[in-house]
Design an enzyme around this catalytic site. Sequence first.
Site, mmCIF file in Angstrom:
data_model
loop_
_atom_site.group_PDB
_atom_site.id
_atom_site.type_symbol
_atom_site.label_atom_id
_atom_site.label_comp_id
_atom_site.label_asym_id
_atom_site.label_seq_id
_atom_site.Cartn_x
_atom_site.Cartn_y
_atom_site.Cartn_z
ATOM 1 C CG ASP A 174 3.565 1.446 9.377
ATOM 2 O OD1 ASP A 174 3.238 2.363 10.154
ATOM 3 O OD2 ASP A 174 3.722 1.614 8.151
ATOM 4 N NE ARG A 185 0.270 10.105 10.193
ATOM 5 C CZ ARG A 185 -0.183 9.134 9.410
ATOM 6 N NH1 ARG A 185 -1.412 8.735 9.508
ATOM 7 N NH2 ARG A 185 0.611 8.575 8.519
ATOM 8 C CB CYS A 216 -4.484 6.082 10.803
ATOM 9 S SG CYS A 216 -5.271 4.734 9.924
ATOM 10 C CB ILE A 252 7.713 6.762 14.421
ATOM 11 C CG1 ILE A 252 8.972 5.886 14.287
ATOM 12 C CG2 ILE A 252 7.463 7.568 13.138
ATOM 13 C CD1 ILE A 252 10.262 6.622 13.969
ATOM 14 N NE ARG A 289 -7.100 4.577 5.880
ATOM 15 C CZ ARG A 289 -7.262 5.840 6.194
ATOM 16 N NH1 ARG A 289 -7.843 6.156 7.328
ATOM 17 N NH2 ARG A 289 -6.837 6.781 5.428
ATOM 18 C CB ILE A 338 2.257 18.586 6.116
ATOM 19 C CG1 ILE A 338 1.346 19.815 6.260
ATOM 20 C CG2 ILE A 338 1.434 17.314 6.063
ATOM 21 C CD1 ILE A 338 0.513 20.087 5.015
ATOM 22 C CE LYS A 369 -1.543 1.615 4.076
ATOM 23 N NZ LYS A 369 -1.249 2.995 4.460
ATOM 24 C CG ASN A 370 2.421 2.661 3.522
ATOM 25 O OD1 ASN A 370 1.259 3.004 3.303
ATOM 26 N ND2 ASN A 370 2.873 2.404 4.741
HETATM 27 C C1 EPZ Z 1 4.520 6.832 6.155
HETATM 28 O O1 EPZ Z 1 3.765 7.892 6.722
HETATM 29 C C2 EPZ Z 1 3.574 5.653 6.080
HETATM 30 N N1 EPZ Z 1 2.439 6.010 5.252
HETATM 31 C C3 EPZ Z 1 3.119 5.266 7.474
HETATM 32 O O2 EPZ Z 1 2.332 4.093 7.370
HETATM 33 C C4 EPZ Z 1 4.351 4.949 8.323
HETATM 34 O O3 EPZ Z 1 3.927 4.697 9.644
HETATM 35 C C5 EPZ Z 1 5.313 6.138 8.313
HETATM 36 O O4 EPZ Z 1 5.647 6.485 6.950
HETATM 37 C C6 EPZ Z 1 6.625 5.861 9.046
HETATM 38 O O5 EPZ Z 1 7.252 4.767 8.497
HETATM 39 C C7 EPZ Z 1 2.550 5.965 3.925
HETATM 40 O O6 EPZ Z 1 3.582 5.680 3.357
HETATM 41 C C8 EPZ Z 1 1.324 6.268 3.135
HETATM 42 P P1 EPZ Z 1 6.632 10.260 8.130
HETATM 43 P P2 EPZ Z 1 4.302 9.392 6.700
HETATM 44 O O7 EPZ Z 1 6.473 11.514 7.376
HETATM 45 O O8 EPZ Z 1 4.974 9.619 5.404
HETATM 46 C C9 EPZ Z 1 6.754 13.449 11.711
HETATM 47 C C10 EPZ Z 1 0.492 2.691 7.818
HETATM 48 O O9 EPZ Z 1 0.024 2.157 8.852
HETATM 49 N N2 EPZ Z 1 6.628 14.456 10.664
HETATM 50 O O10 EPZ Z 1 7.873 9.482 7.959
HETATM 51 O O11 EPZ Z 1 3.186 10.237 7.105
HETATM 52 C C11 EPZ Z 1 5.444 12.672 11.872
HETATM 53 O O12 EPZ Z 1 4.524 13.372 12.669
HETATM 54 C C12 EPZ Z 1 0.951 4.126 7.818
HETATM 55 O O13 EPZ Z 1 0.576 2.095 6.723
HETATM 56 C C13 EPZ Z 1 6.674 15.789 11.011
HETATM 57 O O14 EPZ Z 1 6.841 16.141 12.172
HETATM 58 O O15 EPZ Z 1 5.389 9.293 7.853
HETATM 59 C C14 EPZ Z 1 5.908 11.392 12.475
HETATM 60 O O16 EPZ Z 1 6.085 11.554 13.858
HETATM 61 C C15 EPZ Z 1 0.640 4.833 9.067
HETATM 62 N N3 EPZ Z 1 6.511 16.731 10.025
HETATM 63 C C16 EPZ Z 1 7.271 11.176 11.826
HETATM 64 O O17 EPZ Z 1 7.672 12.448 11.319
HETATM 65 C C17 EPZ Z 1 6.327 16.390 8.721
HETATM 66 O O18 EPZ Z 1 6.208 17.300 7.873
HETATM 67 C C18 EPZ Z 1 7.251 10.164 10.677
HETATM 68 O O19 EPZ Z 1 6.382 10.587 9.655
HETATM 69 C C19 EPZ Z 1 6.299 15.027 8.384
HETATM 70 C C20 EPZ Z 1 6.459 14.068 9.374
#
Ligand code: EPZ
Length: 417
Positions: free
Chosen positions: A303, A118, A113, A325, A395, A120, A20-21
């Site tokens: 995850d 989370r 979720c 995380i 999902r 951006i 999915k990811n």
């Molecule tokens: C991806 O989410 C995955 N989703 C998530 O899988 C996975 O848990 C995560 O990576 C970590 O491996 C998809 O690929 C669609 P991050 P993403 O940006 O990209 C902080 C699942 O269950 N952060 O690496 O959203 C954030 O809050 C899902 O399949 C900021 O602070 O993850 C988090 O604490 C859930 N500011 C950490 O970084 C930002 O601008 C990791 O987030 C971006 C992120």
Amino acid sequence: MIIIDGPVKLGGEIKVQGAKNSTLPLLAAAVICKGETVLHNCPALSDVETAVRILEHLGYQCTREGSSLIVNNEMKCCEIPPDLMKGMRSSIVFLGALVSRCGEANLHFPGGCEIGLRPIDIHISSLKKLGVEIEESGGCLRCSAPNGIRGSYVSLPFPSVGATENLMLAAVCSKGTTVISNAAREPEISDLALYLNRCGGRVYGAGESCVIIDGVEELHGCEHTIMPDRIVTATYMAAAAVTGGDVVIRGVDNSHILPMMSPFEESGCCIRQYGDVINILAPERLNPVKHIRTMPYPGFPTDAQPIVMPMAALGKGTSILVENIFENRYKYAEELNHMGANIRIEGKVAIVEGVEKLVGAPVTSWDLRGGAALVIAGLAAEGETRISGEEYIYRGYEDLEQNFAMLGAKIRTAEGK
Ligand code: EPZ
């Protein structure tokens, strides 16, 4: 809801779905290609449906042929309405793709979720370094690149998966070279780079912490096979582990599984890996998984943290899990406690005293992987487990009931509360 009658020792063979990811950023990347994209091994999931609805809104025609998804490139607009953005977190990677393709994009803050704040901010600040202007007001993001997207040096404060993907998408057709340092190293990043390069992109170093992108004029279409889902693989492995099962999973990338091996080894499972196959043979009673800390790849994935929790809950002794995380990824633990588990949460730490058995109960899924944890626990628990909130689980899991039923589980769906 999903109803499971347990326990049943799982046994047999199964083929793992596409990731999915990986699928979601690949569908965003299809926006940039001036040609047809064919994605093989594309899982049929509600999140993939959401991405398809976004593409259709943008003017693309998406056709499914078995497990392949064909995206025809006929862009009509470069805005995504809030209801489609709220459908999932990874709608935000359409930002980089849209600005790359049209020089502008109008979208909204994404949903997804509820496993933490989370934000951006990393996406926004790093895209700004490439010359993308982003105005935020009332949940709207108005983005433009009046002078074109320009290659730049970007150092990420955290190796965010989504921000790395967004940067790669924005930079692939930019003027000049972009260097992303402290990039995410997850296998899904490498899969995205493979696809972009097949389309004529020049992305180097994906899978390492420094990714270099030489901007090209444009991308053409291509055919690409989506990588196997490593978290779904871990889910079937954990289900085999808690039921004392013997399960063979095919279509796996065994190198992606290595960072998740420790709890399976610690708990006494026998694992055999050959080619694209993994076989897990579980003991009658698991040992504790001991100590797990979630970290960016190649660390133990966040995850998979809920996925291995039922193993810890049934281990003969104490296990400690540390979630580094996401801030709010233990909500499901309370539900496992309703099934007889003994899990205490203290901030980012879960202290798990293993119990001899779990008992079926009505429980609620609050997010995708937490929901998967309840399914795993339900397969091992005595009696009936009724899981509501199953829409979160769909999902990320294709043919969940059919696949577990093939392994011998008594699992079905039903309407009701
Ligand atoms: C991806 O989410 C995955 N989703 C998530 O899988 C996975 O848990 C995560 O990576 C970590 O491996 C998809 O690929 C669609 P991050 P993403 O940006 O990209 C902080 C699942 O269950 N952060 O690496 O959203 C954030 O809050 C899902 O399949 C900021 O602070 O993850 C988090 O604490 C859930 N500011 C950490 O970084 C930002 O601008 C990791 O987030 C971006 C992120």
